[in-house]
Scaffold this motif. Structure first.
Motif, PDB file in Angstrom:
ATOM      1  N   LYS A 167     -21.055   2.631  -4.412  1.00 37.72           N
ATOM      2  CA  LYS A 167     -20.825   1.955  -5.710  1.00 37.72           C
ATOM      3  C   LYS A 167     -20.874   2.970  -6.841  1.00 37.72           C
ATOM      4  O   LYS A 167     -20.123   2.884  -7.812  1.00 37.72           O
ATOM      5  CB  LYS A 167     -21.908   0.895  -5.956  1.00 37.72           C
ATOM      6  CG  LYS A 167     -21.827  -0.321  -5.070  1.00 37.72           C
ATOM      7  CD  LYS A 167     -22.999  -1.265  -5.360  1.00 37.72           C
ATOM      8  CE  LYS A 167     -23.016  -2.418  -4.373  1.00 37.72           C
ATOM      9  NZ  LYS A 167     -24.202  -3.281  -4.529  1.00 37.72           N
TER      10      LYS A 167
ATOM     11  N   TYR B 239     -16.862   1.897  -3.461  1.00 32.78           N
ATOM     12  CA  TYR B 239     -17.436   0.753  -2.737  1.00 32.78           C
ATOM     13  C   TYR B 239     -16.293  -0.154  -2.273  1.00 32.78           C
ATOM     14  O   TYR B 239     -15.317  -0.358  -2.998  1.00 32.78           O
ATOM     15  CB  TYR B 239     -18.395  -0.021  -3.636  1.00 32.78           C
ATOM     16  CG  TYR B 239     -19.203  -1.081  -2.910  1.00 32.78           C
ATOM     17  CD1 TYR B 239     -20.242  -0.725  -2.061  1.00 32.78           C
ATOM     18  CD2 TYR B 239     -18.919  -2.450  -3.053  1.00 32.78           C
ATOM     19  CE1 TYR B 239     -20.993  -1.673  -1.373  1.00 32.78           C
ATOM     20  CE2 TYR B 239     -19.662  -3.412  -2.374  1.00 32.78           C
ATOM     21  CZ  TYR B 239     -20.693  -3.009  -1.537  1.00 32.78           C
ATOM     22  OH  TYR B 239     -21.421  -3.962  -0.857  1.00 32.78           O
TER      23      TYR B 239
ATOM     24  N   ASP C 164     -13.703  -2.957  -1.676  1.00 37.71           N
ATOM     25  CA  ASP C 164     -13.222  -4.083  -2.479  1.00 37.71           C
ATOM     26  C   ASP C 164     -13.455  -5.360  -1.667  1.00 37.71           C
ATOM     27  O   ASP C 164     -12.915  -5.513  -0.572  1.00 37.71           O
ATOM     28  CB  ASP C 164     -11.728  -3.889  -2.757  1.00 37.71           C
ATOM     29  CG  ASP C 164     -11.173  -4.947  -3.699  1.00 37.71           C
ATOM     30  OD1 ASP C 164     -11.816  -6.016  -3.844  1.00 37.71           O
ATOM     31  OD2 ASP C 164     -10.100  -4.710  -4.281  1.00 37.71           O
TER      32      ASP C 164
ATOM     33  N   ILE D  80     -12.590  -8.414  -2.239  1.00 36.16           N
ATOM     34  CA  ILE D  80     -11.531  -9.435  -2.250  1.00 36.16           C
ATOM     35  C   ILE D  80     -10.879  -9.455  -0.857  1.00 36.16           C
ATOM     36  O   ILE D  80     -10.763  -8.422  -0.205  1.00 36.16           O
ATOM     37  CB  ILE D  80     -10.483  -9.115  -3.341  1.00 36.16           C
ATOM     38  CG1 ILE D  80     -11.143  -9.183  -4.723  1.00 36.16           C
ATOM     39  CG2 ILE D  80      -9.301 -10.083  -3.285  1.00 36.16           C
ATOM     40  CD1 ILE D  80     -10.273  -8.669  -5.848  1.00 36.16           C
TER      41      ILE D  80
ATOM     42  N   LYS E 146     -11.941 -10.759   2.003  1.00 36.76           N
ATOM     43  CA  LYS E 146     -12.859 -10.442   3.104  1.00 36.76           C
ATOM     44  C   LYS E 146     -12.505 -11.163   4.401  1.00 36.76           C
ATOM     45  O   LYS E 146     -12.938 -10.779   5.471  1.00 36.76           O
ATOM     46  CB  LYS E 146     -14.298 -10.846   2.695  1.00 36.76           C
ATOM     47  CG  LYS E 146     -15.150  -9.674   2.277  1.00 36.76           C
ATOM     48  CD  LYS E 146     -16.525 -10.109   1.847  1.00 36.76           C
ATOM     49  CE  LYS E 146     -17.470 -10.198   3.026  1.00 36.76           C
ATOM     50  NZ  LYS E 146     -18.861 -10.440   2.608  1.00 36.76           N
TER      51      LYS E 146
ATOM     52  N   GLU F  25      -8.054   3.073   1.998  1.00 36.99           N
ATOM     53  CA  GLU F  25      -7.841   2.351   0.737  1.00 36.99           C
ATOM     54  C   GLU F  25      -9.082   1.597   0.263  1.00 36.99           C
ATOM     55  O   GLU F  25      -9.133   1.138  -0.875  1.00 36.99           O
ATOM     56  CB  GLU F  25      -6.660   1.383   0.891  1.00 36.99           C
ATOM     57  CG  GLU F  25      -5.338   2.115   1.149  1.00 36.99           C
ATOM     58  CD  GLU F  25      -4.179   1.160   1.344  1.00 36.99           C
ATOM     59  OE1 GLU F  25      -4.366  -0.068   1.195  1.00 36.99           O
ATOM     60  OE2 GLU F  25      -3.077   1.645   1.654  1.00 36.99           O
TER      61      GLU F  25
ATOM     62  N   ARG G  51     -10.209  -1.352   1.254  1.00 33.55           N
ATOM     63  CA  ARG G  51      -9.990  -2.795   1.049  1.00 33.55           C
ATOM     64  C   ARG G  51      -9.602  -3.476   2.363  1.00 33.55           C
ATOM     65  O   ARG G  51      -9.190  -2.826   3.322  1.00 33.55           O
ATOM     66  CB  ARG G  51      -8.912  -3.026  -0.010  1.00 33.55           C
ATOM     67  CG  ARG G  51      -7.552  -2.475   0.349  1.00 33.55           C
ATOM     68  CD  ARG G  51      -6.556  -2.652  -0.777  1.00 33.55           C
ATOM     69  NE  ARG G  51      -5.256  -2.113  -0.384  1.00 33.55           N
ATOM     70  CZ  ARG G  51      -4.349  -2.785   0.314  1.00 33.55           C
ATOM     71  NH1 ARG G  51      -4.596  -4.020   0.728  1.00 33.55           N
ATOM     72  NH2 ARG G  51      -3.199  -2.236   0.618  1.00 33.55           N
TER      73      ARG G  51
END
Length: 240
Positions: free
Chosen positions: A146, A151, A153, A155, A157, A166, A168
């Motif tokens: 973080k 950290y 992402d 979104i 999940k 990337e 994510r």
């Protein structure tokens, strides 16, 4: 030249000549700083003792910081949080060795970062005061990202994979550097939790090794020049 009073966390300590130390600290007010402490290994008297500079010790220092020099000098040193277990417990010693090496490799900024300092301070007090710490280093590394800027992402999940490059979640599970299946489940257990929740997370020895390798790889992909810490092998033995 400025005289600065600040809290500081010891990252590393290196013997210099027969009697001196070069100590690298992460300071609350000015980020990463190195200090040359002359004669500290031979001094029987004096206010500054070599024992103050064990890895991750939390100090209050008064120091002279020189803008033209990489090595600064210490005027006064006091231990702020005397640890009770960190230097006597073999498992915690191994974790400290590993984390101090990681921090030495990852923190380079000579500037104030109060959120990062607070995270480190709190994390090491938690490590000292708790017994179930077998997953501590995993959550520490993940939450450290973080403050380093990568950290994961959170979104999407629910997607089927996580792209390490990337940072994510993705459904493109056929690409390189994608975590899927059980490895993805392991990663998700650590996302979005704090240290108090870590005692409820259970990993087998093999799973712990798996997720540690994933996180180390994540660091390598996002930090230029980051290499797997030498102390990683010690950690593997301790937790196997």
């Amino acid at each position: 030249m400025a005289i600065v009073s600040t809290k500081a966390i010891v990252l590393s300590s290196l013997k210099y000549s027969d009697s001196s130390l070069i100590v690298k600290c992460y300071t609350e007010k000015e980020g990463l700083k190195s200090y040359l402490i002359r004669g500290v290994l031979k001094a029987k008297k004096g206010n500054i003792k070599a024992a103050y500079f064990q890895q991750l010790t939390q100090l209050q220092i008064i120091a002279t910081h020189k803008p033209t020099s990489n090595l600064n000098t210490l005027k006064e040193v006091h231990i702020v949080h005397p640890y009770k277990t960190i230097y006597t417990d073999i498992v915690k010693q191994s974790v400290v060795l590993f984390l101090s090496e990681v921090l030495s490799k990852t923190i380079q900024e000579e500037e104030e970062n109060l959120p990062l300092y607070s995270f480190l301070e709190t994390a090491f007090i938690w490590l000292d005061t708790h017994e179930k710490i077998s997953n501590f280093h995993l959550l520490f590394l993940l939450n450290l990202t973080k403050f380093l800027g990568f950290y994961p992402d959170l979104i999407d999940k629910e997607k089927l994979g996580f792209n390490l490059m990337e940072g994510r979640f993705t459904d493109a599970t056929h690409e390189k550097l994608i975590i899927t299946g059980n490895n993805l489940t392991l990663l998700k257990k650590l996302l979005g939790i704090n240290f108090d929740a870590i005692e409820k997370v259970s990993f087998s020895k093999h799973e712990r090794q798996q997720i540690l390798q994933m996180i180390i790889r994540y660091f390598e992909l996002h930090l230029d020049g980051f290499k797997s810490p030498k102390s990683l092998d010690i950690l593997k033995v301790v937790f196997s």
